[in-house]
Design a protein around this motif. Structure first.
Motif, mmCIF file in Angstrom:
data_model
loop_
_atom_site.group_PDB
_atom_site.id
_atom_site.type_symbol
_atom_site.label_atom_id
_atom_site.label_comp_id
_atom_site.label_asym_id
_atom_site.label_seq_id
_atom_site.Cartn_x
_atom_site.Cartn_y
_atom_site.Cartn_z
ATOM 1 N N MET A 1 69.293 24.513 -16.588
ATOM 2 C CA MET A 1 68.339 24.790 -17.629
ATOM 3 C C MET A 1 67.365 23.623 -17.727
ATOM 4 O O MET A 1 67.795 22.478 -17.718
ATOM 5 C CB MET A 1 69.065 24.952 -18.970
ATOM 6 N N ILE A 2 66.086 23.941 -17.826
ATOM 7 C CA ILE A 2 65.099 22.885 -18.039
ATOM 8 C C ILE A 2 64.268 23.224 -19.277
ATOM 9 O O ILE A 2 64.089 24.397 -19.617
ATOM 10 C CB ILE A 2 64.175 22.682 -16.817
ATOM 11 N N ILE A 3 63.789 22.177 -19.926
ATOM 12 C CA ILE A 3 62.863 22.330 -21.051
ATOM 13 C C ILE A 3 61.563 21.687 -20.623
ATOM 14 O O ILE A 3 61.561 20.556 -20.130
ATOM 15 C CB ILE A 3 63.395 21.638 -22.323
ATOM 16 N N ARG A 4 60.478 22.405 -20.801
ATOM 17 C CA ARG A 4 59.182 21.829 -20.459
ATOM 18 C C ARG A 4 58.164 22.148 -21.542
ATOM 19 O O ARG A 4 58.242 23.179 -22.220
ATOM 20 C CB ARG A 4 58.700 22.311 -19.099
ATOM 21 N N LYS A 5 57.213 21.235 -21.696
ATOM 22 C CA LYS A 5 56.171 21.396 -22.703
ATOM 23 C C LYS A 5 55.200 22.486 -22.265
ATOM 24 O O LYS A 5 54.803 22.554 -21.107
ATOM 25 C CB LYS A 5 55.440 20.071 -22.913
ATOM 26 N N GLY A 6 54.831 23.328 -23.227
ATOM 27 C CA GLY A 6 53.874 24.392 -22.955
ATOM 28 C C GLY A 6 52.444 23.887 -23.004
ATOM 29 O O GLY A 6 52.128 22.930 -23.711
ATOM 30 N N THR A 7 51.589 24.545 -22.237
ATOM 31 C CA THR A 7 50.152 24.227 -22.205
ATOM 32 C C THR A 7 49.368 25.526 -22.370
ATOM 33 O O THR A 7 49.949 26.621 -22.377
ATOM 34 C CB THR A 7 49.757 23.570 -20.870
ATOM 35 N N ILE A 8 48.064 25.404 -22.431
ATOM 36 C CA ILE A 8 47.204 26.581 -22.576
ATOM 37 C C ILE A 8 47.388 27.546 -21.397
ATOM 38 O O ILE A 8 47.214 28.753 -21.542
ATOM 39 C CB ILE A 8 45.717 26.167 -22.758
ATOM 40 N N GLN A 9 47.800 27.029 -20.252
ATOM 41 C CA GLN A 9 48.040 27.901 -19.090
ATOM 42 C C GLN A 9 49.246 28.815 -19.301
ATOM 43 O O GLN A 9 49.424 29.786 -18.573
ATOM 44 C CB GLN A 9 48.239 27.075 -17.814
ATOM 45 N N ASP A 10 50.047 28.525 -20.317
ATOM 46 C CA ASP A 10 51.237 29.321 -20.615
ATOM 47 C C ASP A 10 50.986 30.435 -21.630
ATOM 48 O O ASP A 10 51.929 31.032 -22.133
ATOM 49 C CB ASP A 10 52.351 28.418 -21.158
ATOM 50 N N ILE A 11 49.748 30.738 -21.924
ATOM 51 C CA ILE A 11 49.442 31.675 -23.005
ATOM 52 C C ILE A 11 50.088 33.044 -22.790
ATOM 53 O O ILE A 11 50.661 33.618 -23.720
ATOM 54 C CB ILE A 11 47.922 31.773 -23.262
ATOM 55 N N GLU A 12 50.045 33.569 -21.591
ATOM 56 C CA GLU A 12 50.648 34.883 -21.339
ATOM 57 C C GLU A 12 52.174 34.820 -21.423
ATOM 58 O O GLU A 12 52.818 35.728 -21.935
ATOM 59 C CB GLU A 12 50.187 35.453 -19.992
ATOM 60 N N LYS A 13 52.745 33.727 -20.922
ATOM 61 C CA LYS A 13 54.192 33.531 -21.010
ATOM 62 C C LYS A 13 54.616 33.448 -22.470
ATOM 63 O O LYS A 13 55.619 34.045 -22.881
ATOM 64 C CB LYS A 13 54.588 32.253 -20.274
ATOM 65 N N LEU A 14 53.838 32.728 -23.287
ATOM 66 C CA LEU A 14 54.141 32.596 -24.714
ATOM 67 C C LEU A 14 54.026 33.940 -25.421
ATOM 68 O O LEU A 14 54.885 34.289 -26.244
ATOM 69 C CB LEU A 14 53.217 31.565 -25.366
ATOM 70 N N LYS A 15 53.009 34.681 -25.091
ATOM 71 C CA LYS A 15 52.831 36.006 -25.693
ATOM 72 C C LYS A 15 54.034 36.898 -25.363
ATOM 73 O O LYS A 15 54.585 37.574 -26.227
ATOM 74 C CB LYS A 15 51.543 36.654 -25.168
ATOM 75 N N GLU A 16 54.471 36.853 -24.116
ATOM 76 C CA GLU A 16 55.585 37.692 -23.673
ATOM 77 C C GLU A 16 56.909 37.291 -24.330
ATOM 78 O O GLU A 16 57.603 38.116 -24.918
ATOM 79 C CB GLU A 16 55.709 37.611 -22.148
ATOM 80 N N ILE A 17 57.268 36.007 -24.235
ATOM 81 C CA ILE A 17 58.556 35.571 -24.790
ATOM 82 C C ILE A 17 58.535 35.632 -26.313
ATOM 83 O O ILE A 17 59.533 35.978 -26.940
ATOM 84 C CB ILE A 17 58.958 34.151 -24.278
ATOM 85 N N GLU A 46 43.805 35.281 -29.173
ATOM 86 C CA GLU A 46 42.984 34.365 -29.967
ATOM 87 C C GLU A 46 43.855 33.408 -30.784
ATOM 88 O O GLU A 46 43.617 32.200 -30.826
ATOM 89 C CB GLU A 46 42.048 35.139 -30.908
ATOM 90 N N ASN A 47 44.868 33.937 -31.462
ATOM 91 C CA ASN A 47 45.741 33.115 -32.284
ATOM 92 C C ASN A 47 46.535 32.127 -31.429
ATOM 93 O O ASN A 47 46.669 30.952 -31.786
ATOM 94 C CB ASN A 47 46.684 33.995 -33.105
ATOM 95 N N LEU A 48 47.056 32.585 -30.306
ATOM 96 C CA LEU A 48 47.838 31.702 -29.441
ATOM 97 C C LEU A 48 46.973 30.598 -28.835
ATOM 98 O O LEU A 48 47.448 29.465 -28.662
ATOM 99 C CB LEU A 48 48.558 32.495 -28.357
ATOM 100 N N LYS A 49 45.707 30.885 -28.533
ATOM 101 C CA LYS A 49 44.800 29.845 -28.030
ATOM 102 C C LYS A 49 44.654 28.739 -29.065
ATOM 103 O O LYS A 49 44.711 27.550 -28.728
ATOM 104 C CB LYS A 49 43.417 30.434 -27.726
ATOM 105 N N VAL A 50 44.469 29.131 -30.317
ATOM 106 C CA VAL A 50 44.337 28.147 -31.393
ATOM 107 C C VAL A 50 45.608 27.307 -31.492
ATOM 108 O O VAL A 50 45.548 26.073 -31.564
ATOM 109 C CB VAL A 50 44.023 28.841 -32.742
#
Length: 175
Positions: A1-17, A46-50
């Motif tokens: 298991m790894i933990i990594r910091k999210g970035t703006i490039q992760d927007i779709e991954k964040l939306k999905e999870i 839009e909200n996730l970008k902010v």
């Protein structure tokens, strides 16, 4: 298991999870109409970008075999959802896919939040938890959190009560 910091490039991954874990956690206890309204707003691009561009908010993903299985969101300063405590870090979200419940993933994300709190030299870690989410309340109580207030959380058109819980870091010997 790894933990990594999210970035703006992760927007779709964040939306999905984010959408999936929130749905798994709350859909049985809420109407489809309220769930849809909340998810469309909270996890809109839009909200996730902010949120992802906010200097006072941080996301962390936990991954297993290159699959995202959960995430953490913390806030400090003006990005906290409540301004009741000084020098505090808010755990806004800890969500884990249901199939990984009971496998210490939530505890790992919680410990990451404590590590961040120590790095940011805050005195208190706090969060809001739905008063009907007894499993989460037990988890936070087990980890030393105590209720200190309440606030209203709008899930779609439904006003729900969240317990605000806090942990004073000076009461911990180590973390």
């Amino acid at each position: 298991m790894i933990i990594r910091k999210g970035t703006i490039q992760d927007i779709e991954k964040l939306k999905e999870i984010g959408t999936l874990t929130f749905t798994e956690t709350f859909s049985l206890d809420n109407s489809q109409e309220n769930m849809n309204a909340y998810l469309e707003d909270a996890f809109s691009t839009e909200n996730l970008k902010v949120e992802l561009n906010d200097q006072n908010a941080e996301f962390y993903f936990v991954e297993l075999d290159q699959k995202t299985i959960g995430y953490l969101k913390v806030n400090i300063g003006t990005s906290q959802t409540e301004k009741k405590l000084k020098n505090a870090l808010e755990i806004e979200r800890i969500y884990v896919l249901q199939e990984f419940h009971g496998k210490k993933v939530g505890q790992i994300l919680y410990e990451k939040a404590l590590e961040l709190a120590k790095m940011k030299d805050v005195e208190t870690v706090w969060l809001g938890v739905w008063e009907q989410n007894l499993k989460a309340i037990r988890f936070y109580t087990k980890n030393g959190f105590v209720p200190f207030d309440k606030h209203i959380f709008k899930l779609g058109y439904d006003e729900q009560t969240d317990l605000l819980m806090k942990l004073e870091l000076n009461t911990l010997t180590s973390f």
